[in-house]
Design a protein around this motif. Structure first.
Motif, PDB file in Angstrom:
ATOM      1  N   GLU A 132      43.759  -2.423  30.730  1.00  0.00           N
ATOM      2  CA  GLU A 132      45.112  -1.917  30.978  1.00  0.00           C
ATOM      3  C   GLU A 132      45.170  -0.394  30.881  1.00  0.00           C
ATOM      4  O   GLU A 132      45.840   0.263  31.690  1.00  0.00           O
ATOM      5  CB  GLU A 132      46.089  -2.532  29.972  1.00  0.00           C
ATOM      6  N   LEU A 133      44.462   0.157  29.915  1.00  0.00           N
ATOM      7  CA  LEU A 133      44.469   1.604  29.748  1.00  0.00           C
ATOM      8  C   LEU A 133      43.774   2.298  30.915  1.00  0.00           C
ATOM      9  O   LEU A 133      44.226   3.356  31.375  1.00  0.00           O
ATOM     10  CB  LEU A 133      43.803   1.981  28.426  1.00  0.00           C
ATOM     11  N   VAL A 134      42.674   1.728  31.394  1.00  0.00           N
ATOM     12  CA  VAL A 134      41.994   2.292  32.569  1.00  0.00           C
ATOM     13  C   VAL A 134      42.949   2.325  33.751  1.00  0.00           C
ATOM     14  O   VAL A 134      43.043   3.329  34.481  1.00  0.00           O
ATOM     15  CB  VAL A 134      40.733   1.479  32.905  1.00  0.00           C
ATOM     16  N   ALA A 135      43.678   1.236  33.956  1.00  0.00           N
ATOM     17  CA  ALA A 135      44.631   1.165  35.061  1.00  0.00           C
ATOM     18  C   ALA A 135      45.747   2.189  34.896  1.00  0.00           C
ATOM     19  O   ALA A 135      46.222   2.776  35.878  1.00  0.00           O
ATOM     20  CB  ALA A 135      45.208  -0.239  35.163  1.00  0.00           C
ATOM     21  N   SER A 136      46.185   2.414  33.651  1.00  0.00           N
ATOM     22  CA  SER A 136      47.283   3.357  33.410  1.00  0.00           C
ATOM     23  C   SER A 136      46.889   4.793  33.717  1.00  0.00           C
ATOM     24  O   SER A 136      47.727   5.606  34.113  1.00  0.00           O
ATOM     25  CB  SER A 136      47.753   3.243  31.961  1.00  0.00           C
ATOM     26  N   PHE A 149      39.799  10.897  27.381  1.00  0.00           N
ATOM     27  CA  PHE A 149      38.371  10.817  27.709  1.00  0.00           C
ATOM     28  C   PHE A 149      38.179  10.489  29.192  1.00  0.00           C
ATOM     29  O   PHE A 149      37.359  11.110  29.881  1.00  0.00           O
ATOM     30  CB  PHE A 149      37.716   9.748  26.828  1.00  0.00           C
ATOM     31  N   LEU A 150      38.928   9.514  29.690  1.00  0.00           N
ATOM     32  CA  LEU A 150      38.787   9.115  31.093  1.00  0.00           C
ATOM     33  C   LEU A 150      39.207  10.238  32.043  1.00  0.00           C
ATOM     34  O   LEU A 150      38.565  10.458  33.080  1.00  0.00           O
ATOM     35  CB  LEU A 150      39.613   7.869  31.366  1.00  0.00           C
ATOM     36  N   GLY A 165      44.550   5.699  36.038  1.00  0.00           N
ATOM     37  CA  GLY A 165      44.385   5.831  37.476  1.00  0.00           C
ATOM     38  C   GLY A 165      43.114   6.585  37.824  1.00  0.00           C
ATOM     39  O   GLY A 165      42.523   7.282  36.995  1.00  0.00           O
ATOM     40  N   GLY A 166      42.686   6.436  39.056  1.00  0.00           N
ATOM     41  CA  GLY A 166      41.500   7.145  39.510  1.00  0.00           C
ATOM     42  C   GLY A 166      40.196   6.438  39.211  1.00  0.00           C
ATOM     43  O   GLY A 166      39.124   6.924  39.564  1.00  0.00           O
ATOM     44  N   TRP A 167      40.268   5.272  38.542  1.00  0.00           N
ATOM     45  CA  TRP A 167      39.075   4.505  38.204  1.00  0.00           C
ATOM     46  C   TRP A 167      39.244   3.052  38.645  1.00  0.00           C
ATOM     47  O   TRP A 167      40.329   2.482  38.501  1.00  0.00           O
ATOM     48  CB  TRP A 167      38.809   4.506  36.695  1.00  0.00           C
ATOM     49  N   ALA A 168      38.187   2.463  39.149  1.00  0.00           N
ATOM     50  CA  ALA A 168      38.163   1.035  39.454  1.00  0.00           C
ATOM     51  C   ALA A 168      37.237   0.349  38.464  1.00  0.00           C
ATOM     52  O   ALA A 168      36.119   0.832  38.210  1.00  0.00           O
ATOM     53  CB  ALA A 168      37.666   0.793  40.877  1.00  0.00           C
ATOM     54  N   VAL A 169      37.690  -0.741  37.878  1.00  0.00           N
ATOM     55  CA  VAL A 169      36.859  -1.497  36.933  1.00  0.00           C
ATOM     56  C   VAL A 169      35.936  -2.406  37.738  1.00  0.00           C
ATOM     57  O   VAL A 169      36.375  -3.375  38.352  1.00  0.00           O
ATOM     58  CB  VAL A 169      37.729  -2.329  35.971  1.00  0.00           C
ATOM     59  N   LYS A 170      34.644  -2.089  37.718  1.00  0.00           N
ATOM     60  CA  LYS A 170      33.659  -2.883  38.468  1.00  0.00           C
ATOM     61  C   LYS A 170      33.088  -4.009  37.614  1.00  0.00           C
ATOM     62  O   LYS A 170      32.774  -5.085  38.100  1.00  0.00           O
ATOM     63  CB  LYS A 170      32.527  -1.975  38.962  1.00  0.00           C
ATOM     64  N   ASP A 171      32.928  -3.764  36.335  1.00  0.00           N
ATOM     65  CA  ASP A 171      32.441  -4.777  35.381  1.00  0.00           C
ATOM     66  C   ASP A 171      33.150  -4.548  34.064  1.00  0.00           C
ATOM     67  O   ASP A 171      33.341  -3.396  33.641  1.00  0.00           O
ATOM     68  CB  ASP A 171      30.927  -4.667  35.153  1.00  0.00           C
ATOM     69  N   LEU A 172      33.512  -5.650  33.384  1.00  0.00           N
ATOM     70  CA  LEU A 172      34.069  -5.542  32.043  1.00  0.00           C
ATOM     71  C   LEU A 172      33.869  -6.887  31.356  1.00  0.00           C
ATOM     72  O   LEU A 172      34.323  -7.916  31.848  1.00  0.00           O
ATOM     73  CB  LEU A 172      35.545  -5.172  32.077  1.00  0.00           C
ATOM     74  N   LEU A 177      32.868   1.585  35.191  1.00  0.00           N
ATOM     75  CA  LEU A 177      34.003   2.113  35.945  1.00  0.00           C
ATOM     76  C   LEU A 177      33.493   2.965  37.098  1.00  0.00           C
ATOM     77  O   LEU A 177      32.516   3.702  36.944  1.00  0.00           O
ATOM     78  CB  LEU A 177      34.908   2.960  35.048  1.00  0.00           C
ATOM     79  N   GLN A 178      34.162   2.891  38.225  1.00  0.00           N
ATOM     80  CA  GLN A 178      33.787   3.716  39.368  1.00  0.00           C
ATOM     81  C   GLN A 178      34.935   4.656  39.694  1.00  0.00           C
ATOM     82  O   GLN A 178      36.099   4.248  39.781  1.00  0.00           O
ATOM     83  CB  GLN A 178      33.456   2.855  40.588  1.00  0.00           C
ATOM     84  N   LYS A 179      34.605   5.931  39.864  1.00  0.00           N
ATOM     85  CA  LYS A 179      35.622   6.908  40.196  1.00  0.00           C
ATOM     86  C   LYS A 179      36.066   6.724  41.642  1.00  0.00           C
ATOM     87  O   LYS A 179      35.250   6.738  42.552  1.00  0.00           O
ATOM     88  CB  LYS A 179      35.093   8.323  39.972  1.00  0.00           C
TER      89      LYS A 179
END
Length: 365
Positions: A255-259, A184-185, A261-268, A362-364
């Motif tokens: 962790e999955l977002v980091a794996s 999806f990401l 790549g291409g996305w920065a977690v701005k809020d979670l 998430l920010q691209k």
């Protein structure tokens, strides 16, 4: 239950209940949506005026719109951040089986309000699973998906002797969801422009364990068991009935977002959302204890979850109940709902109904 494919997998092609049923019974989804609005506002503030394209409308994509009842306020929040835009384009996507006629009716006011504010709003509906490419590359300035991405795309068939509630099957659902979430990401990364944001909310693992809305699920299970005892449903129902979902822990999502790549977690963050009927019942009973309020409450919470899972119930009945037409399956569904309300009233009464959600922006990169 999802429809069986030729390669042995089970494809999740089920949409939420149509003809206004889901919208009329999505109060808890509405409460959760309100918690996501500040993230929508931040997303537009980050992307408006910073996008690389100036020759096209500001474009917003929703992934999993259902009947649009809970789409209006997020889109309105986004539009407030683009007040000086002349043209805005909306893409609303969901399963091909979704009731897009209801979606169109619910979101019609968005375009009408835009015209009053001098904004031309162009709305498109995309009958396609968000586990496929939904938009052309680099075409959206922000996207959001609320209470949808805990569903998986396809589930492997059950192993011999395995049941949906077995530990092994839960592990399969976890692995399947993690793979699908990463997919999806990647898909959204191709569709959104650099610097744009993606707002997500989904059911998550409660911080102290346990199950979301457990008392409602138990009542629905008890209602089905009563029907099996009365030979109205096949004993095979519980061998096949399975919601193709997974509720991750927030940090696992990070962790999955980091794996990927291409996305920065701005809020979670994680938040408990109490069903609005649960909140209302407490108010009513603080003033006066009326038995009719308990009946009202049982109806509200059962109708809510039934509107979500009805499609899977009907699929399972079609598989396990032999030669039965659509009208007969619908009659069984209504009997299941009725019996489940009685079981909730008898076993749970005024029990609190709550869910834990994880919210992310998430920010691209």
């Amino acid at each position: 239950m999802s429809a069986k494919m030729s390669n042995g997998e089970f494809k999740n092609d089920v949409a939420m209940r149509g003809k206004g049923v889901y919208g009329a019974n999505s109060g808890q989804q509405h409460s959760a949506m309100l918690s996501a609005l500040p993230l929508i506002t931040k997303s537009v503030a980050d992307s408006w005026g910073k996008r690389p394209y100036t020759d096209r409308p500001f474009t917003i994509a929703e992934y999993g719109c259902s009947d649009g009842k809970n789409s209006v306020e997020p889109i309105a929040a986004a539009l407030r951040g683009t007040a000086d835009a002349k043209h805005v384009q909306l893409f609303l996507s969901d399963q091909p089986s979704n009731d897009f006629a209801a979606t169109s009716k619910n979101v019609q006011k968005i375009g009408e309000d835009g015209e009053k504010d001098g904004i031309s709003i162009f709305t498109a509906m995309v009958p396609r699973s968000f586990y496929k490419q939904v938009l052309a590359p680099n075409s959206a300035d922000m996207g959001f998906s609320l209470m949808s991405i805990h569903y998986v795309d396809k589930m492997p068939p059950l192993r011999e002797g395995e049941f949906p509630f077995d530990t092994s099957r839960k592990e399969t659902r976890r692995q399947t969801w993690e793979k699908d979430f990463c997919s999806f990401l990647r898909l959204r990364s191709s569709e959104l422009v650099d610097g744009s944001s993606l707002v997500l909310s989904q059911l998550s693992e409660p911080p102290e364990g346990g199950d979301n809305f457990a008392v409602v699920g138990q009542a629905l299970g008890a209602g089905a068991q009563d029907m099996i005892k009365d030979n109205l449903l096949s004993h095979d129902l519980f061998k096949h009935f399975e919601l193709p979902t997974w509720y991750p822990e927030p940090e696992r999502m990070r962790e999955l977002v980091a794996s990927v790549g291409g996305w920065a977690v701005k809020d979670l963050f994680q938040q408990e959302i109490e069903h609005p009927a649960s909140v209302e019942l407490k108010k009513r009973r603080a003033e006066k204890e009326d038995p009719e309020d308990l009946e009202w409450y049982a109806g509200k919470v059962i109708d809510w979850l039934a509107a979500v899972v009805s499609g899977y119930f009907l699929k399972t009945v079609a598989i396990t109940a032999g030669d039965m037409n659509e009208e007969q399956r619908e009659k069984l569904l209504q009997e299941w709902i009725s019996r489940s309300k009685k079981r909730f009233l008898a076993d749970s009464k005024d029990a609190k109904v709550t869910s834990w959600l994880v919210f992310a922006r998430l920010q691209k990169c």
